[in-house]
Write a protein that holds these residues in place. Structure first.
Motif, short mmCIF file in Angstrom:
data_model
loop_
_atom_site.label_atom_id
_atom_site.label_comp_id
_atom_site.label_asym_id
_atom_site.label_seq_id
_atom_site.Cartn_x
_atom_site.Cartn_y
_atom_site.Cartn_z
N UNK A 6 0.84 -1.20 0.00
CA UNK A 6 0.00 0.00 0.00
C UNK A 6 0.87 1.26 0.00
N UNK A 7 1.94 1.24 0.78
CA UNK A 7 2.87 2.37 0.80
C UNK A 7 3.53 2.57 -0.57
N UNK A 8 3.87 1.46 -1.23
CA UNK A 8 4.46 1.52 -2.57
C UNK A 8 3.48 2.15 -3.56
N UNK A 9 2.20 1.79 -3.40
CA UNK A 9 1.17 2.36 -4.27
C UNK A 9 1.09 3.88 -4.12
N UNK A 10 1.16 4.34 -2.89
CA UNK A 10 1.12 5.79 -2.63
C UNK A 10 2.35 6.48 -3.21
N UNK A 11 3.50 5.80 -3.09
CA UNK A 11 4.74 6.37 -3.63
C UNK A 11 4.69 6.48 -5.16
N UNK A 12 3.94 5.57 -5.80
CA UNK A 12 3.81 5.60 -7.25
C UNK A 12 2.88 6.74 -7.71
#
Length: 604
Positions: free
Chosen positions: A321-327
């Protein structure tokens, strides 16, 4: 209503054929205009060609006018308002023009207007053909106009078009969209010549109703004829069936078919494959596909986060989920349902509360009843029953039966009958028609040996016409899915299965296993309880798989109900004794049993 013309003064420009032009010149100009129409890439260019058609008096030529309408109505850059204006100037539009207008309105998602054009077509005595009905039936399906669709089916019979394969395929799809799968099958069975699209339509019709076993049977029939190369949409429907049935081997075969038949899988298909693998218990494969995706969208992340949640990998789900936000992808309410579920399955109470607050205050997403349900489930699993009860009572929206049911289930797990009775009362006041609510309360009374209350609840269920959904387990063996219910004696290999159960119990005794008869919630003696316990559907499925699979190969089971404590303990021991990795998917999550331990860490 059909759209009003926007070219109110077009008639002033209409001219008769120029007498100075010969027939040859007119034909030459017509070909020139048609060539220009084909090269048009915008409405401005089309209007310029339109002016040329008017200038040379070619508008009265039906072929030229028809092409003008088609270019305007069916091009991606076209305008249905402009097409309607041209259409209204035609004195005697033919079948082709009417078909074009119907298709244009369907393309423009103006389904009611497509039907109105058809009604006008009938009123003016213009005969429909086999090109009229595919788009028209699609309009009926999209506008939920079943009655009109059935009337049009009658028109098809009157015109003798019921044997046209394109019309038949459209009828199958339309009835499938309405859930009238019997009508879809009737049309399909009457077809003399089936096409790939026919198979795709009938498989899709069953998939839309969740008739997953039938989907796979039809796909098997299609494959057995060895004449058809499955379309992408068909294989996606089959993937969905494999996902819901837990049929991993069939899912792998479908994946292979996609790779052989489709050049470059799009994001939707890749996401469907990830969904299939994670829901069939093969999280590692789903994770590899996710990592190898060249481009991920919001749905891809949602499926992966939900998959990690189902397998109890809460912290990994939060990392994704954090990776998604970073994208730079903006989360929506659906993603947050997966995130909160991940926290719930892994017992991450503080993290779940933080995500809930981030959803509200950082991303401005107003919590829905599903989000509150996840939060109640999170607290309930952690034993925070009173806190969950307070949360429900403080919700800004009215709690539904699903929210209360989450707390009732937690009350059962944590053996809190007093609060369970209060929660059940709230559910019953909502006039819930779910028999499981009564069964959970009845089981809680049985555990407390309050048999009078058990009888009262059971009588109430009978009075209201509720029937208990039998527990069943599905197991895939040699690319076939077998179904077992508790106390099942109907299987052709029943004797062999129960002999295997006897051998398993003999081995289990040496490992120190003792049946937990507290989960047999009947007023019978201990021996009867043990007999009932050993014939739970999951145990029968394991026994069948042990008989028919090679040593060391994994066993995958899908259940429709939550696993009981005894089956959980039983399966842990079996994974040691027979050196097997056993994956069980119940209604809530996955359990991976290996070397005597479970991936849920006994938290479920």
């Amino acid at each position: 209503m059909i759209r009003t013309p926007v070219l109110n003064k077009t008639h002033l420009l209409l001219s008769t054929k120029d007498p100075k032009l010969t027939e040859f010149d007119l034909r030459s100009k017509e070909q020139e205009c048609l060539s220009l129409l084909k090269r048009c890439k915008s409405m401005e260019e089309l209007k310029q060609v339109h002016v040329q058609i008017l200038k040379f008096g070619l508008f009265w030529d039906s072929f030229c006018a028809s092409n003008l309408v088609a270019s305007c109505a069916l091009s991606d850059w076209g305008s249905m308002d402009y097409a309607c204006s041209i259409f209204r100037q035609l004195e005697e539009p033919g079948t082709f023009v009417f078909n074009t207008m119907i298709r244009g309105h369907v393309k423009d998602a103006s389904f009611e207007e497509a039907l109105l054009v058809y009604y006008e077509m009938i009123e003016r005595g213009i005969e429909a053909d086999n090109f009229t009905y595919p788009a028209l039936l699609k309009a009926c399906a999209r506008s939920l106009a079943l009655e009109e669709g059935m009337q049009i089916h009658g028109h098809i019979f009157k015109l003798g078009l019921e044997d046209d394969v394109f019309v038949q395929n459209s009828l199958i799809s339309m009835y499938g969209k309405f859930g009238e799968v019997k009508h879809s099958c009737a049309v399909f069975e009457q077809m003399d010549q089936k096409t790939v699209a026919s198979w795709s339509a009938i498989i899709g019709a069953h998939a839309s109703l969740g008739l997953w076993c039938e989907c796979l049977m039809l796909f098997g029939d299609m494959s057995s004829e060895e004449l058809w190369r499955a379309e992408e949409s068909t294989l996606v429907s089959v993937l969905s069936a494999c996902t819901h049935l837990g049929a991993l081997d069939l899912g792998r075969c479908t994946h292979g078919s996609l790779l052989r038949n489709i050049c470059g899988l799009n994001v939707i298909v890749q996401t469907s494959l990830i969904d299939m693998y994670v829901k069939c218990g093969c999280l590692e494969k789903g994770w590899r596909l996710f990592q190898n995706m060249a481009k991920k969208n919001q749905l891809s992340y949602t499926v992966m986060i939900s998959g990690l949640a189902m397998h109890g990998h809460g912290r990994e789900a939060l990392r994704v989920f954090s990776e998604m936000l970073e994208e730079g992808l903006v989360p929506d309410d659906v993603v947050y349902v997966g995130v909160l579920s991940a926290c719930s399955h892994a017992g991450l109470v503080n993290e779940g509360l933080q995500c809930f607050n981030s959803m509200k205050f950082e991303h401005g997403i107003e919590p829905t009843v599903r989000h509150y349900g996840c939060l109640v489930d999170l607290m309930g699993r952690a034993g925070l029953l009173n806190e969950a009860f307070k949360l429900i009572n403080s919700m800004p929206i009215k709690p539904n039966d699903v929210v209360w049911r989450s707390l009732l289930s937690a009350c059962k797990v944590h053996n809190n009958l007093e609060l369970g009775e209060i929660v059940a009362k709230n559910i019953f006041q909502l006039n819930s028609r779910n028999p499981s609510d009564y069964l959970v309360l009845s089981n809680m009374y049985a555990r407390a040996q309050r048999w009078v209350d058990v009888a009262r609840i059971r009588i109430e269920m009978v009075r209201k016409g509720f029937k208990q959904t039998p527990g069943f387990s599905l197991v895939e063996v040699k690319r076939k899915v077998y179904k077992f219910v508790s106390q099942d004696t109907s299987h052709p290999q029943c004797d062999d299965i129960y002999e295997m159960i006897h051998q398993m119990e003999w081995q289990l005794k040496f490992e120190g296993y003792s049946p937990d008869t507290s989960h047999v919630l009947l007023d019978v003696d201990e021996e009867e309880k043990r007999q009932r316990l050993k014939a739970h559907s999951q145990k029968l499925a394991i026994a069948f798989a042990l008989i028919h699979t090679s040593r060391g190969s994994p066993i995958r089971i899908a259940r429709n109900l939550r696993m009981c404590n005894d089956c959980h303990t039983y399966t842990k021991y079996i994974s040691i004794i027979y050196e097997r990795e056993i994956t069980v998917r119940d209604r809530y999550q996955f359990h991976h049993f290996k070397n005597g331990t479970c991936s849920c860490r006994d938290y479920w």
